[in-house]
Design an enzyme around this catalytic site. Structure first.
Site: not given
Length: 662
Positions: A118, A202, A237, A294
């Site tokens: 990330k 973040e 999540h 993917r």
């Protein structure tokens, strides 16, 4: 052009079965790999060939690149499809396949390498001009730096594993004092799930929509997007409901997000199927979140609104063919909604559940698709992800799709293992969802940490008693010699009464059935009266007339002391107290801290003699690829540690005992 004649699917469950379906339609032989726990799993039964690769734990099987490659060589496979999860975003595995002369059905390892981290992905997107969430994504991973940068960004923040996804290694932090614990848990979870503990920080975008764009690229320089999916309804999540298109999408916003997604793919020389995920705020601004290199779990909704088979596209691109369609040929029609059927307990904080699948049934209805990894008679293992199936509905409008999906769910059942079917029905019935206004805060706003328990409807209890009575009667009749049906439920006294004692959780119910004739009963449930007539009863399915209303039930009575049933509103497991074996006693008192599920006991945080308070963390259990805190149920003193740190333990196993304060 390359040839693919034999395809090894380096995965399990519903995605392995789904890939096999398309491969077989294309004339390609399929090879399944399986771990000990999956020796008789659906994907093994569906494959043309299968090969064992190791122990039940993923680290001994599905995550072992060398074992998978060796299996591919042994079985003569010329290509490997990784599905999603496991090795699907492992750049080293992609490279190893290439070095072995085996086609990896996915992007080049360089693209996986960048987008799978990330931090690197975010730096690459910033360089490409793709909008990104403000945050920290540099190499210094010291606790001091991470906490300093998080505080500089400002609460709330997201602490996220740089590698992997699926909600693992991710924590939302609202207060600075919780940072150290969140970072530690995220690092540990990331290390165990992905083999890397690096994190990024973040700014938490409050109440956004999670909107992702499906992209596809071939080896000839063509890159397209196939519209977007709204995946806002999430828990921890993990996506729960996905739909396409996004309910609030405009042509201008779709074009802007699509172009950004295509540029993201071009920036890393992408090939194959990929998904660029964005956060969309209430002002219409979108921010790059990550790219999944993917096929996504939710790809069926895109297939439904485009008419394309994305696995077929993957295999054609892997063979070196051009994309089957260019951007100007791609049109979206109708609306599709997908729900994920999880083996979990919404009332118990969505804890994963395991056990036998006594019955899995979904009615065959127009516009409904089921992608499943289990069938009746299978089992949900503690070693893998809790998702067992996906149910997808397509319609001309969003409301058409929603109503079709509700109809399918209300007529379906997953019996034997606790699951979220009733929760999904409730979600689809919420006005916020009906209006298309759900954001990532939806589940937290409406359900908090758990779904509220609902008492069993007395009609359902009456139905259970009548079904079980009818089954007992049929069994007795089969063993008897030439008993006329007219004598069933007949008594010379004229009043034949049957009594049942049911327990649902901790609640007990007394039911009395008075036979009024063959298949007709007056049922008293703790004093509430229902008139029940059996309209039709077959294996697993029954139609009852309850108080002059027709009700359809799916049921299972495999265990003599248990009946499980589901109707349009509720799934219930009822224990017939009178049939319980004598060794089944009461549960231990609140001072007994037990494992809520099968898993690996990563940590025990206390020792004998320690004082603890209710709600204090006393250990950490890893199960179904997530880490779960084990909490004290009472205030008191730790009397005895019964489990061993680092060992596998079963659901209900005693971890430690607390002597409650007087």
């Amino acid at each position: 052009m390359s040839s693919i004649t034999t395809l090894l699917i380096a995965n399990r469950g519903e995605i392995a079965v789904r890939v096999m379906r398309t491969a077989k339609a294309m004339g390609i032989r399929t090879v399944a790999v399986y771990a000990d726990a999956d020796a008789n799993a659906m994907h093994v039964r569906e494959a043309d060939m299968a090969i064992h690769i190791g122990g039940s734990a993923v680290g001994e099987s599905y995550l072992c690149a060398d074992k998978v490659l060796n299996a591919a060589r042994q079985m003569g496979a010329d290509a490997v499809h990784p599905g999603y999860g496991f090795l699907s975003e492992n750049a080293a595995f992609s490279e190893a396949c290439a070095n072995a002369g085996i086609i990896f059905v996915g992007p080049p390892n360089a693209a996986i390498d960048i987008m799978g981290d990330k931090a690197r992905a975010k730096r690459a997107m910033l360089a490409a001009g793709v909008p990104c969430v403000p945050g920290y994504q540099d190499d210094d991973q010291s606790l001091e730096t991470l906490t300093r940068e998080a505080n500089a960004i400002g609460m709330p923040v997201m602490v996220k594993a740089a590698a992997g996804g699926g909600g693992r290694g991710m924590r939302l932090v609202h207060h600075s004092e919780d940072l150290v614990s969140a970072i530690g848990l995220a690092q540990s979870e990331a290390q165990n799930a992905f083999g890397a503990s690096e994190l990024i920080i973040e700014k938490a975008i409050q109440r956004p929509r999670h909107v992702e764009v499906q992209i596809f690229a071939d080896t000839h320089g063509n890159v397209v997007h196939l519209g977007e999916r709204d995946c806002s309804i999430q828990r921890r999540h993990q996506k729960v409901v996905e739909e396409a298109p996004c309910p609030i999408m405009t042509p201008e916003l779709r074009n802007a997000m699509g172009e950004a997604a295509v540029e993201a793919a071009r920036a890393v020389d992408y090939v194959g199927a990929g998904t660029v995920e964005f956060l969309l705020d209430s002002d219409g601004h979108f921010y790059f979140l990550e790219m999944n290199t993917r096929l996504q779990v939710e790809h069926p909704v895109t297939e439904s609104i485009t008419g394309f088979d994305l696995v077929e596209w993957q295999l054609r691109v892997a063979r070196g063919e051009y994309l089957p369609a260019l951007q100007e040929n791609i049109e979206l029609f109708g609306h599709a909604i997908e729900v994920r059927l999880y083996a979990e307990d919404p009332v118990a904080g969505f804890l994963p559940s395991t056990g036998p699948v006594e019955l899995f049934y979904v009615p065959d209805l127009p516009g409904i698709r089921v992608d499943s990894g289990v069938a009746s008679g299978d089992a949900v293992s503690p070693f893998y992800d809790a998702m067992v199936a996906k149910i997808i509905a397509h319609g001309e409008t969003r409301e058409d799709a929603r109503l079709r999906l509700l109809q399918a769910l209300r007529g379906s059942a997953l019996l034997g293992v606790t699951n979220n079917r009733d929760f999904l029905i409730d979600v689809l019935s919420q006005q916020v969802f009906i209006d298309g206004e759900a954001t990532t805060a939806f589940i937290g706003d409406h359900y908090g940490d758990a779904m509220a328990a609902t008492a069993p409807a007395t009609q359902t209890l009456a139905a259970a008693a009548v079904i079980q009575h009818a089954l007992d009667q049929a069994q007795a009749d089969a063993m008897a010699l030439s008993v006329s049906e007219e004598l069933l439920d007949w008594s010379s006294t004229g009043d034949l009464t049957f009594t049942r004692e049911y327990r649902v959780g901790e609640q007990a119910y007394t039911l009395r059935l008075n036979a009024r004739g063959p298949g007709e009963y007056c049922v008293s449930v703790n004093g509430t009266i229902h008139n029940v007539i059996i309209d039709d009863i077959a294996e697993s399915l029954v139609t009852l007339n309850i108080d002059e209303r027709h009700e359809h039930y799916v049921y299972d009575s495999t265990a003599p002391e248990t009946i499980r049933l589901a109707n349009a509103k509720q799934t219930l497991t009822l224990t017939d107290v009178c049939r319980l074996p004598p060794e089944r006693g009461e549960e231990a008192a609140g001072g007994a801290v037990k494992a809520p599920m099968h898993g690996l006991l990563l940590a025990i945080d206390v020792k004998a003699g320690d004082m603890v308070v209710k709600g204090q963390r006393v250990g950490v259990l890893e199960a179904m690829k997530m880490q779960h805190e084990i909490l004290a149920g009472v205030d008191g003193s730790v009397e005895e540690i019964s489990a061993t740190q680092g060992a596998q333990i079963g659901a209900g196993d005693l971890i430690l005992t607390i002597v409650e304060e007087a």
